[in-house]
Design a protein around this motif. Structure first.
Motif, PDB file in Angstrom:
ATOM      1  N   MET A   1     -35.891 -12.633 -12.391  1.00 26.14           N
ATOM      2  CA  MET A   1     -36.592 -12.462 -11.184  1.00 26.14           C
ATOM      3  C   MET A   1     -37.530 -13.836 -10.898  1.00 26.14           C
ATOM      4  O   MET A   1     -37.808 -14.459 -12.041  1.00 26.14           O
ATOM      5  CB  MET A   1     -37.625 -11.227 -11.288  1.00 26.14           C
ATOM      6  N   LYS A   2     -37.803 -14.113  -9.910  1.00 32.11           N
ATOM      7  CA  LYS A   2     -38.826 -15.262  -9.520  1.00 32.11           C
ATOM      8  C   LYS A   2     -40.292 -14.932 -10.089  1.00 32.11           C
ATOM      9  O   LYS A   2     -40.408 -13.534 -10.274  1.00 32.11           O
ATOM     10  CB  LYS A   2     -38.726 -15.608  -8.063  1.00 32.11           C
ATOM     11  N   ASN A   3     -40.971 -15.789 -10.344  1.00 34.49           N
ATOM     12  CA  ASN A   3     -42.328 -15.851 -10.965  1.00 34.49           C
ATOM     13  C   ASN A   3     -42.536 -15.349 -12.097  1.00 34.49           C
ATOM     14  O   ASN A   3     -43.594 -14.717 -12.660  1.00 34.49           O
ATOM     15  CB  ASN A   3     -43.270 -15.224  -9.614  1.00 34.49           C
ATOM     16  N   VAL A   4     -41.516 -15.044 -12.984  1.00 34.38           N
ATOM     17  CA  VAL A   4     -41.920 -14.324 -14.182  1.00 34.38           C
ATOM     18  C   VAL A   4     -42.837 -15.179 -15.201  1.00 34.38           C
ATOM     19  O   VAL A   4     -43.426 -14.594 -15.901  1.00 34.38           O
ATOM     20  CB  VAL A   4     -40.408 -14.162 -14.903  1.00 34.38           C
TER      21      VAL A   4
END
Length: 561
Positions: A1-4
């Motif tokens: 996932m993005k922004n992890v």
């Protein structure tokens, strides 16, 4: 996932090994339970309960067996204040129940809290202030020393006002947001409060360590609890309490591991209602202990009734897969599961068994007020012969031979699949009756006469294709004579394979039931069932039912006349 990468672990671990709880295999006694339904639970409702609803909920908690009940934050609103005053002024608090009230460590709130408690015989004053890194840095913008001073000054004022107010008061302190606090600092704050309150055997102090927001795996929380329990001053006079929330979906696990780690007390709500994903579910915790043979000290023998009251008062619904309480949690649709459950229940009926060990059912549903019919085995297109046979036997008394259960099972699943619906036991019984019982088309019999003599000579009156005929046969028994008469007179060919009979005991008076299977020349088995007050007539009707099913299944066959 993005922004992890924007996320990181926000909890601390004890500075020393705190893993003794791992060596314990089970929880051997119930904790002190404290319901927070009327505070944490109520503030999380879309429409909070009114006064009368709160009073009814309080009585429900008393009936269940709670001895400590948090009734609110009386300084927070007039509604909360009035509720507490109503409990006191109407004398609604049993002598063996201690109410608990919540207060921030702020002078005017503490004073208002004791004003609300005037006339209370016994109460726990629950003092809290937030201690986590995030709260210190972002909300209060204060150093650790000032956070400690907030807790200590509040503890001192509580002690002063308790001495001035009639009644018996116990104290509880929570380092709110404990899970986001450095464990060593949480210990310092709690010990500073204990230095003020000086717990004794006669007046213990509750130190409540809330998982205000779940930040770690449950085992980390357990280690934090063990560390705190081992280093709190005057531990022998301190009640260690936990208040797990459920942000990570592991509230029950946190509470159970915390009890292994030394927690004496648990705060939670019925069915886990609370802010965000809720508080820990006391129903699940209690019945988990019950399933291990440990008395939880709370009464959930009528859980469906309790659930109905809670849902009505809170306007919140318990999920269909909620542990123990959900509509479907004891239900098996799978054929193999149904078969195992049915055999397990039969095994228990054969002789008295000391322990409950039925496959797929961790507890006996009847122990919490659930019924077998409609709760355990429910029928859809995924179901099997075992469950269908079990339901027919339990409600209607039919004890079908195993292979007949299989035949009926395919028939019932076909109906369920075609209609795209679950079938009730009554609908299953209707299918069984329509497809297998006392079938009279295309061949029916209205009379049978048994003559004396060798070969059991038998005369039957039958009806087929609008005609009435008399046929005769003999054999090595009365049923065999009837079968021979049918085959010889109508040109039928089959072999008798299976015969079973029994009294139809469930709601049937003196009726008997018989099951018969026959095999046609192609090797296909056809089943029939007969019911009558006379066992011989029941057997003949079963044979006719099987023959009729065979004839219908062979469209090219033409009956002889």
């Amino acid at each position: 996932m993005k922004n992890v990468n924007k996320y990181t672990r926000q909890y601390s671990v004890p500075p020393e090994s705190s893993w003794n709880w791992v060596q314990k295999e089970y929880i051997d006694k119930a904790p002190i339970w404290c319901s927070v339904d009327l505070r944490d639970g109520n503030q999380a409702l879309v429409v909070p309960m009114n006064l009368e609803e709160k009073l009814e909920y309080f009585q429900l908690l008393v009936d269940i067996g709670f001895k400590e009940i948090e009734v609110g934050f009386p300084a927070a609103s007039d509604t909360e204040f009035v509720f507490l005053r109503t409990l006191i002024e109407r004398d609604l608090i049993p002598d063996d129940v201690t109410i608990q009230v919540l207060t921030q460590s702020r002078e005017h709130i503490i004073r208002r809290t004791f004003e609300a408690l005037t006339g209370a015989k016994r109460a726990i004053v629950h003092l809290y202030n937030s201690t986590s890194i995030a709260q210190r840095e972002q909300v209060f913008r204060k150093p650790k020393s000032e956070i400690v001073e907030i807790a200590v000054s509040g503890a001192e004022l509580c002690q002063q006002l308790a001495a001035e107010t009639p009644g018996h008061f116990l104290f509880q302190y929570s380092p709110e947001s404990f899970t986001g606090t450095e464990v060593e600092f949480a210990l310092d704050v709690c010990n500073a409060v204990l230095d003020v309150w000086r717990p004794t055997a006669e007046r213990p102090v509750i130190i409540n360590l809330p998982s205000t927001v779940q930040l770690s795996l449950p085992h980390v929380y357990a280690s934090q609890i063990e560390y705190m329990s081992a280093h709190l001053r005057d531990r022998q006079h301190v009640i260690v309490s936990v208040h797990p929330h459920n942000d990570r979906g592991t509230g029950v696990a946190e509470a159970e591991l915390a009890m292994l780690a030394g927690a004496d007390r648990v705060e939670g709500t019925l069915f886990g209602n609370g802010e965000r994903t809720g508080n820990v579910d006391i129903v699940t915790l209690a019945l988990n202990m019950f399933s291990h043979g440990v008395d939880p000290g709370l009464h959930f023998e009528s859980l469906p009734e309790i659930q109905s009251v809670v849902e009505r008062l809170t306007k919140m619904q318990v999920g269909k897969r909620h542990p123990y309480a959900g509509e479907l949690v004891f239900t098996a649709f799978s054929g193999s599961h149904q078969d195992a459950i049915a055999k397990g229940m039969k095994w228990r009926e054969e002789e008295e068994r000391e322990y409950w060990t039925v496959p797929y059912l961790p507890i006996d549903p009847k122990d919490i007020g659930r019924e077998y019919e409609g709760d355990i085995i429910r029928i859809n297109s995924q179901s099997g012969k075992g469950g269908i046979g079990y339901l027919l036997e339990q409600k209607y008394g039919f004890d079908l031979p195993p292979r007949m259960r299989e035949d009926l099972g395919y028939t019932v699943k076909g109906v369920s699949d075609r209609l795209q619906k679950e079938l009730s036991v009554d609908e299953i019984a209707d299918i069984f009756t329509e497809q297998f019982v006392n079938l009279a088309e295309p061949i029916a019999f209205s009379d049978v006469k048994a003559d004396e003599g060798p070969g059991h000579p038998t005369t039957l009156t039958i009806h087929t294709n609008g005609q009435t005929r008399t046929i005769r046969g003999s054999g090595n028994g009365r049923l065999d004579a009837v079968s021979n008469a049918l085959q010889a007179s109508l040109g039928l060919q089959y072999t008798n394979l299976t015969y079973k009979e029994h009294a139809l005991e469930v709601g049937s008076g003196s009726r008997a039931v018989a099951y018969i299977s026959i095999e046609d020349p192609e090797g296909t088995t056809h089943w029939g069932c007969g019911i009558d007050t006379d066992i011989m007539n029941a057997s003949i009707k079963a044979l006719f039912s099987a023959v009729n099913r065979m004839v219908v299944a062979m469209p090219t066959f033409v009956l002889q006349h």
